[in-house]
Design a protein around this motif. Structure first.
Motif, PDB file in Angstrom:
ATOM      1  N   ASN A 104       0.837  -1.201   0.000  1.00  0.00           N
ATOM      2  CA  ASN A 104       0.000   0.000   0.000  1.00  0.00           C
ATOM      3  C   ASN A 104       0.877   1.259   0.000  1.00  0.00           C
ATOM      4  OD1 ASN A 104      -1.868   2.044   0.429  1.00  0.00           O
ATOM      5  ND2 ASN A 104      -3.084   0.850   1.885  1.00  0.00           N
ATOM      6  N   GLU A 105       1.370   1.598  -1.178  1.00  0.00           N
ATOM      7  CA  GLU A 105       2.292   2.731  -1.314  1.00  0.00           C
ATOM      8  C   GLU A 105       1.672   4.043  -0.847  1.00  0.00           C
ATOM      9  OE1 GLU A 105       5.494   2.631  -1.996  1.00  0.00           O
ATOM     10  OE2 GLU A 105       5.443   0.459  -2.302  1.00  0.00           O
ATOM     11  N   SER A 106       0.412   4.246  -1.164  1.00  0.00           N
ATOM     12  CA  SER A 106      -0.265   5.486  -0.796  1.00  0.00           C
ATOM     13  C   SER A 106      -0.296   5.679   0.721  1.00  0.00           C
ATOM     14  CB  SER A 106      -1.680   5.488  -1.370  1.00  0.00           C
ATOM     15  OG  SER A 106      -2.365   6.644  -0.984  1.00  0.00           O
ATOM     16  N   MET A 107      -0.663   4.630   1.453  1.00  0.00           N
ATOM     17  CA  MET A 107      -0.749   4.755   2.912  1.00  0.00           C
ATOM     18  C   MET A 107       0.637   4.860   3.536  1.00  0.00           C
ATOM     19  SD  MET A 107      -3.228   5.202   4.895  1.00  0.00           S
ATOM     20  CE  MET A 107      -2.903   5.889   6.489  1.00  0.00           C
ATOM     21  N   ILE A 112       4.465   8.461   6.514  1.00  0.00           N
ATOM     22  CA  ILE A 112       5.730   9.194   6.540  1.00  0.00           C
ATOM     23  C   ILE A 112       5.470  10.698   6.530  1.00  0.00           C
ATOM     24  CG2 ILE A 112       7.888   9.638   5.292  1.00  0.00           C
ATOM     25  CD1 ILE A 112       7.651   6.827   6.711  1.00  0.00           C
ATOM     26  N   LYS A 113       4.541  11.146   5.693  1.00  0.00           N
ATOM     27  CA  LYS A 113       4.189  12.576   5.609  1.00  0.00           C
ATOM     28  C   LYS A 113       3.711  13.105   6.958  1.00  0.00           C
ATOM     29  CE  LYS A 113       0.881  15.598   3.304  1.00  0.00           C
ATOM     30  NZ  LYS A 113      -0.245  15.659   2.373  1.00  0.00           N
ATOM     31  N   ASN A 114       3.102  12.239   7.768  1.00  0.00           N
ATOM     32  CA  ASN A 114       2.558  12.637   9.064  1.00  0.00           C
ATOM     33  C   ASN A 114       3.462  12.268  10.234  1.00  0.00           C
ATOM     34  OD1 ASN A 114      -0.359  13.780   8.718  1.00  0.00           O
ATOM     35  ND2 ASN A 114      -0.097  12.182   7.171  1.00  0.00           N
ATOM     36  N   GLN A 115       4.756  12.168   9.966  1.00  0.00           N
ATOM     37  CA  GLN A 115       5.802  11.936  10.970  1.00  0.00           C
ATOM     38  C   GLN A 115       5.686  10.603  11.711  1.00  0.00           C
ATOM     39  OE1 GLN A 115       4.168  15.297  11.138  1.00  0.00           O
ATOM     40  NE2 GLN A 115       5.611  15.665   9.497  1.00  0.00           N
ATOM     41  N   PHE A 116       5.082   9.610  11.098  1.00  0.00           N
ATOM     42  CA  PHE A 116       5.113   8.256  11.646  1.00  0.00           C
ATOM     43  C   PHE A 116       6.396   7.598  11.162  1.00  0.00           C
ATOM     44  CE2 PHE A 116       0.735   9.126  12.350  1.00  0.00           C
ATOM     45  CZ  PHE A 116       0.256   8.204  13.270  1.00  0.00           C
ATOM     46  N   GLY A 128       2.580 -13.070   1.224  1.00  0.00           N
ATOM     47  CA  GLY A 128       3.492 -12.338   0.366  1.00  0.00           C
ATOM     48  C   GLY A 128       3.403 -10.822   0.474  1.00  0.00           C
ATOM     49  N   ASP A 129       2.671 -10.307   1.460  1.00  0.00           N
ATOM     50  CA  ASP A 129       2.495  -8.858   1.604  1.00  0.00           C
ATOM     51  C   ASP A 129       2.558  -8.495   3.090  1.00  0.00           C
ATOM     52  OD1 ASP A 129       2.055  -6.220   0.933  1.00  0.00           O
ATOM     53  OD2 ASP A 129      -0.045  -6.496   0.363  1.00  0.00           O
ATOM     54  N   PRO A 130       3.776  -8.366   3.638  1.00  0.00           N
ATOM     55  CA  PRO A 130       3.922  -8.113   5.080  1.00  0.00           C
ATOM     56  C   PRO A 130       3.203  -6.837   5.530  1.00  0.00           C
ATOM     57  CG  PRO A 130       6.058  -8.514   4.052  1.00  0.00           C
ATOM     58  CD  PRO A 130       5.057  -8.405   2.946  1.00  0.00           C
ATOM     59  N   GLU A 131       2.800  -6.846   6.769  1.00  0.00           N
ATOM     60  CA  GLU A 131       2.177  -5.681   7.406  1.00  0.00           C
ATOM     61  C   GLU A 131       3.287  -4.862   8.043  1.00  0.00           C
ATOM     62  OE1 GLU A 131      -1.609  -3.814   8.404  1.00  0.00           O
ATOM     63  OE2 GLU A 131      -1.080  -5.419   7.032  1.00  0.00           O
ATOM     64  N   ILE A 132       3.361  -3.582   7.695  1.00  0.00           N
ATOM     65  CA  ILE A 132       4.366  -2.694   8.277  1.00  0.00           C
ATOM     66  C   ILE A 132       3.713  -1.917   9.417  1.00  0.00           C
ATOM     67  CG2 ILE A 132       5.956  -0.777   7.887  1.00  0.00           C
ATOM     68  CD1 ILE A 132       6.019  -1.602   4.937  1.00  0.00           C
ATOM     69  N   ILE A 133       4.351  -1.952  10.575  1.00  0.00           N
ATOM     70  CA  ILE A 133       3.869  -1.224  11.750  1.00  0.00           C
ATOM     71  C   ILE A 133       4.525   0.155  11.762  1.00  0.00           C
ATOM     72  CG2 ILE A 133       3.639  -1.237  14.275  1.00  0.00           C
ATOM     73  CD1 ILE A 133       2.350  -3.685  12.924  1.00  0.00           C
ATOM     74  N   TYR A 134       3.709   1.178  12.015  1.00  0.00           N
ATOM     75  CA  TYR A 134       4.195   2.554  12.111  1.00  0.00           C
ATOM     76  C   TYR A 134       3.932   3.098  13.507  1.00  0.00           C
ATOM     77  CZ  TYR A 134       4.965   2.700   7.102  1.00  0.00           C
ATOM     78  OH  TYR A 134       5.435   2.456   5.847  1.00  0.00           O
TER      79      TYR A 134
END
Length: 139
Positions: A104-107, A112-116, A128-134
């Protein structure tokens, strides 16, 4: 658009958007519970829900945004960023977490834009699509 707590009268409009986005209404119980506990934020555009967010504090006693949905007609207009900024101000804990799929490139850009900051990942949720924690520190 103003951000407000969802009310019980918003339930069907929220479900309508969720179903539009994922093709199912299987999250009905989660959504109704979040509304009752005032953990569901919404943004209206005229008489329709343009976006909503659900959070909880069951992630190691930290606030976790479990769901952000933006109607396709309102995407790329800053609604997700507005919800994240609002959540950063009202978070019931000093640590705010959320996640998205690696695909999910958009999210990812929105976080990142919101300082996460990236805080880790979880394999084996979606093949095949890991969940990235912010993560974001809130004061």
């Amino acid at each position: 658009m103003e951000i407000q707590n969802a009310r019980e009268t918003d339930f069907y409009k929220i479900i309508e958007l969720d179903k539009k986005m994922i093709g199912s209404d299987h999250r009905k119980e989660e959504i109704v519970q979040a509304i009752k506990e005032e953990r569901c934020l919404i943004m209206y555009q005229e008489d329709k829900i343009a976006a909503f967010l659900i959070y909880h504090t069951h992630f190691f006693d930290c606030c976790f945004i479990s769901l952000i949905m933006v109607d396709p007609a309102h995407q790329r207009k800053g609604l997700a960023s507005s919800l994240l900024a609002h959540m950063s101000k009202i978070s019931p804990t000093n640590k705010l977490f959320s996640s998205t799929n690696e695909s999910n490139e958009s999210m990812k850009k929105t976080f990142i834009k919101n300082q996460f900051k990236k805080s880790g990942f979880v394999d084996n949720l979606d093949e095949g699509d890991p969940e990235i924690i912010y993560f974001k520190e809130c004061y």
